[in-house]
Design a protein around this motif. Structure first.
Motif, mmCIF file in Angstrom:
data_model
loop_
_atom_site.group_PDB
_atom_site.id
_atom_site.type_symbol
_atom_site.label_atom_id
_atom_site.label_comp_id
_atom_site.label_asym_id
_atom_site.label_seq_id
_atom_site.Cartn_x
_atom_site.Cartn_y
_atom_site.Cartn_z
ATOM 1 N N SER A 161 32.836 40.098 40.024
ATOM 2 C CA SER A 161 33.209 39.063 39.575
ATOM 3 C C SER A 161 33.198 38.896 38.006
ATOM 4 N N ARG A 162 34.272 39.064 37.450
ATOM 5 C CA ARG A 162 34.434 39.170 35.657
ATOM 6 C C ARG A 162 35.574 38.789 35.170
ATOM 7 N N GLN A 163 35.631 38.379 34.068
ATOM 8 C CA GLN A 163 36.760 38.156 33.367
ATOM 9 C C GLN A 163 37.453 39.430 33.019
ATOM 10 N N VAL A 164 38.932 39.526 33.484
ATOM 11 C CA VAL A 164 39.686 40.860 33.370
ATOM 12 C C VAL A 164 41.136 40.382 32.490
ATOM 13 N N GLU A 165 41.810 41.145 31.918
ATOM 14 C CA GLU A 165 43.074 40.985 31.340
ATOM 15 C C GLU A 165 44.095 41.187 32.371
ATOM 16 N N MET A 166 43.867 42.192 33.303
ATOM 17 C CA MET A 166 45.021 42.276 34.264
ATOM 18 C C MET A 166 44.573 42.985 35.546
ATOM 19 N N ALA A 167 45.152 42.680 36.800
ATOM 20 C CA ALA A 167 44.679 43.492 37.768
ATOM 21 C C ALA A 167 46.042 43.745 38.678
ATOM 22 N N VAL A 168 46.165 44.723 39.038
ATOM 23 C CA VAL A 168 47.184 45.230 40.110
ATOM 24 C C VAL A 168 46.941 45.441 41.329
ATOM 25 N N ILE A 169 47.213 44.708 42.322
ATOM 26 C CA ILE A 169 46.789 44.493 43.619
ATOM 27 C C ILE A 169 47.804 45.025 44.622
ATOM 28 N N PRO A 170 47.298 45.767 45.633
ATOM 29 C CA PRO A 170 48.533 46.125 46.909
ATOM 30 C C PRO A 170 48.918 45.315 47.662
ATOM 31 N N ALA A 171 49.693 44.136 47.244
ATOM 32 C CA ALA A 171 50.252 43.050 48.136
ATOM 33 C C ALA A 171 51.025 44.058 49.112
ATOM 34 N N ALA A 172 51.269 43.089 50.205
ATOM 35 C CA ALA A 172 52.004 43.613 51.370
ATOM 36 C C ALA A 172 53.351 43.976 51.434
ATOM 37 N N ASP A 173 53.967 43.408 50.200
ATOM 38 C CA ASP A 173 55.381 43.544 49.779
ATOM 39 C C ASP A 173 55.478 44.623 48.691
ATOM 40 N N GLY A 174 54.475 45.144 48.083
ATOM 41 C CA GLY A 174 54.600 46.129 46.945
ATOM 42 C C GLY A 174 53.298 45.896 46.006
ATOM 43 N N GLU A 175 53.360 46.482 45.094
ATOM 44 C CA GLU A 175 52.209 46.645 43.888
ATOM 45 C C GLU A 175 52.567 44.993 43.506
ATOM 46 N N MET A 176 51.398 44.464 42.979
ATOM 47 C CA MET A 176 51.718 43.055 42.198
ATOM 48 C C MET A 176 50.692 43.063 41.119
ATOM 49 N N GLY A 177 51.152 42.764 39.907
ATOM 50 C CA GLY A 177 50.283 42.525 38.637
ATOM 51 C C GLY A 177 50.102 41.098 38.643
ATOM 52 N N VAL A 178 48.792 40.751 38.414
ATOM 53 C CA VAL A 178 48.288 39.573 37.908
ATOM 54 C C VAL A 178 47.684 39.494 36.738
ATOM 55 N N MET A 216 49.613 31.361 44.205
ATOM 56 C CA MET A 216 50.266 32.101 45.503
ATOM 57 C C MET A 216 48.998 32.860 46.371
ATOM 58 N N MET A 217 49.493 32.796 47.491
ATOM 59 C CA MET A 217 48.659 33.506 48.606
ATOM 60 C C MET A 217 49.283 34.791 48.898
ATOM 61 N N VAL A 218 48.913 36.054 49.022
ATOM 62 C CA VAL A 218 49.332 37.126 49.483
ATOM 63 C C VAL A 218 48.486 37.883 50.444
ATOM 64 N N ALA A 219 49.099 38.360 51.459
ATOM 65 C CA ALA A 219 48.656 39.734 52.448
ATOM 66 C C ALA A 219 48.496 40.880 51.460
ATOM 67 N N LEU A 220 47.391 41.639 51.821
ATOM 68 C CA LEU A 220 47.083 42.950 51.129
ATOM 69 C C LEU A 220 47.258 44.004 52.229
ATOM 70 N N ARG A 221 47.976 45.036 51.924
ATOM 71 C CA ARG A 221 47.859 46.295 52.721
ATOM 72 C C ARG A 221 46.894 47.351 52.176
ATOM 73 N N GLY A 222 46.574 48.429 52.684
ATOM 74 C CA GLY A 222 45.692 49.409 52.264
ATOM 75 C C GLY A 222 46.255 49.880 50.922
ATOM 76 N N GLY A 223 45.422 49.836 50.032
ATOM 77 C CA GLY A 223 45.875 50.546 48.584
ATOM 78 C C GLY A 223 44.853 50.378 47.519
ATOM 79 N N VAL A 224 44.980 50.601 46.318
ATOM 80 C CA VAL A 224 44.157 50.454 45.159
ATOM 81 C C VAL A 224 44.273 49.357 44.258
ATOM 82 N N ILE A 225 43.277 48.636 43.958
ATOM 83 C CA ILE A 225 43.229 47.678 42.927
ATOM 84 C C ILE A 225 42.803 48.199 41.690
ATOM 85 N N ARG A 226 43.628 47.919 40.573
ATOM 86 C CA ARG A 226 43.501 48.451 39.362
ATOM 87 C C ARG A 226 43.138 47.506 38.425
#
Length: 137
Positions: free
Chosen positions: A17-34, A41-51
């Motif tokens: 729980s902290r302030q970050v510049e960017m996160a890349v999450i493994p959305a069900a439809d592919g990698e998603m940069g935030v 939006m709400m997105v489903a996640l698949r197994g993968g790595v959050i960066r």
């Protein structure tokens, strides 16, 4: 640089729980940069790595085995089915979990409901993603 609040919650505890510049999450439809200001939006996640990126560099990588993410302009909340820092993943444990998931999938019969087959296949894919993440760590 602008930031947003990233929160990563697993069933066991709050992992991040902290302030970050960017996160890349493994959305069900592919990698998603935030980024800050992202469209809600709400997105489903698949197994993968959050960066996670802070101060212009990748600072953290965490494996999630699925779940959901809620994204707003100022926050990204990840509700993970299971979450582990990448440095804590074991190749041997990941291999064992892949075998168990594949055996469970193979044990499904034609009489079982399609939802059971789909859930079992999602588990296989998630555990394979865990194994790949453990090998890359």
């Amino acid at each position: 640089m602008a930031t947003f609040l990233l929160e990563l919650v697993s069933p066991e505890r709050l992992l991040l729980s902290r302030q970050v510049e960017m996160a890349v999450i493994p959305a069900a439809d592919g990698e998603m940069g935030v980024l800050p200001g992202h469209a809600p939006m709400m997105v489903a996640l698949r197994g993968g790595v959050i960066r996670v990126r802070e101060n212009g560099a990748e600072t953290e990588r965490l494996f999630v085995a699925g779940g959901f993410a809620e994204v707003t302009e100022t926050r990204c909340t990840v509700l993970a089915d299971e979450a582990t820092p990448l440095a804590s993943l074991s190749r041997a444990e990941a291999e064992r979990r892949v075998r168990e998931a594949e055996e469970a999938y193979a044990a499904i019969t034609a009489e079982d409901p399609p939802e059971k087959r789909e859930a079992a296949m999602n588990r296989v894919l998630s555990m394979r993603a865990m194994r790949d993440a453990a090998e890359a760590a």
